[in-house]
Design a protein around this motif. Sequence first.
Motif, PDB file in Angstrom:
ATOM      1  N   ASP A  65       0.780  -1.331   0.287  1.00  0.00           N
ATOM      2  CA  ASP A  65       0.033   0.088  -0.277  1.00  0.00           C
ATOM      3  C   ASP A  65       0.743   1.307   0.148  1.00  0.00           C
ATOM      4  OD1 ASP A  65      -2.325  -1.578  -0.178  1.00  0.00           O
ATOM      5  OD2 ASP A  65      -2.654  -1.096   2.273  1.00  0.00           O
ATOM      6  N   GLU A  66       1.901   1.239   0.661  1.00  0.00           N
ATOM      7  CA  GLU A  66       3.094   2.399   0.690  1.00  0.00           C
ATOM      8  C   GLU A  66       3.693   2.619  -0.584  1.00  0.00           C
ATOM      9  OE1 GLU A  66       6.908   3.571   3.100  1.00  0.00           O
ATOM     10  OE2 GLU A  66       5.477   2.523   4.012  1.00  0.00           O
ATOM     11  N   ALA A  69       0.879   4.102  -2.868  1.00  0.00           N
ATOM     12  CA  ALA A  69       0.707   5.551  -2.588  1.00  0.00           C
ATOM     13  C   ALA A  69       1.895   6.373  -3.169  1.00  0.00           C
ATOM     14  CB  ALA A  69       0.623   5.750  -0.964  1.00  0.00           C
ATOM     15  N   GLU A  70       3.136   5.976  -3.005  1.00  0.00           N
ATOM     16  CA  GLU A  70       4.149   6.588  -3.521  1.00  0.00           C
ATOM     17  C   GLU A  70       4.230   6.636  -4.972  1.00  0.00           C
ATOM     18  OE1 GLU A  70       7.708   4.897  -2.033  1.00  0.00           O
ATOM     19  OE2 GLU A  70       7.424   5.296  -0.062  1.00  0.00           O
ATOM     20  N   ALA A  72       1.348   6.826  -6.853  1.00  0.00           N
ATOM     21  CA  ALA A  72       0.266   7.563  -6.989  1.00  0.00           C
ATOM     22  C   ALA A  72       0.733   8.982  -6.873  1.00  0.00           C
ATOM     23  CB  ALA A  72      -0.951   7.418  -6.022  1.00  0.00           C
TER      24      ALA A  72
END
Length: 102
Positions: A65-66, A69-70, A72
């Motif tokens: 998920d991290e 997110a990065e 994105a």
Amino acid sequence: MDNIRWGVIVGALVSGPTLWSLVSAGDLDPGTALVRWAAVVAVCTLGVAGLRRIVADYEAQAAADERAAEEALTAAGAERVVLEGTPLPADVPPPPVTRPGL
């Protein structure tokens, strides 16, 4: 090996005092107590292995998920991303409204 070590520790904490008191009181012979303790250790080892697997899966999902997110944020830096139905802020704020005589 680490799961077995934790299983032995948890098994000793869970059943150790109870089995010790039964053997000390003469209600249980030492051989039967060791067999029961081994069964508790086996179950505790399986429980520890399951919990460690759950934690490892959770950590892997959090890392994925991290990374997403990065990625994105990196993509958003290249172009403006607007979700459908989201009001867009004005690029230049309007001048403040003033009333004469106030």
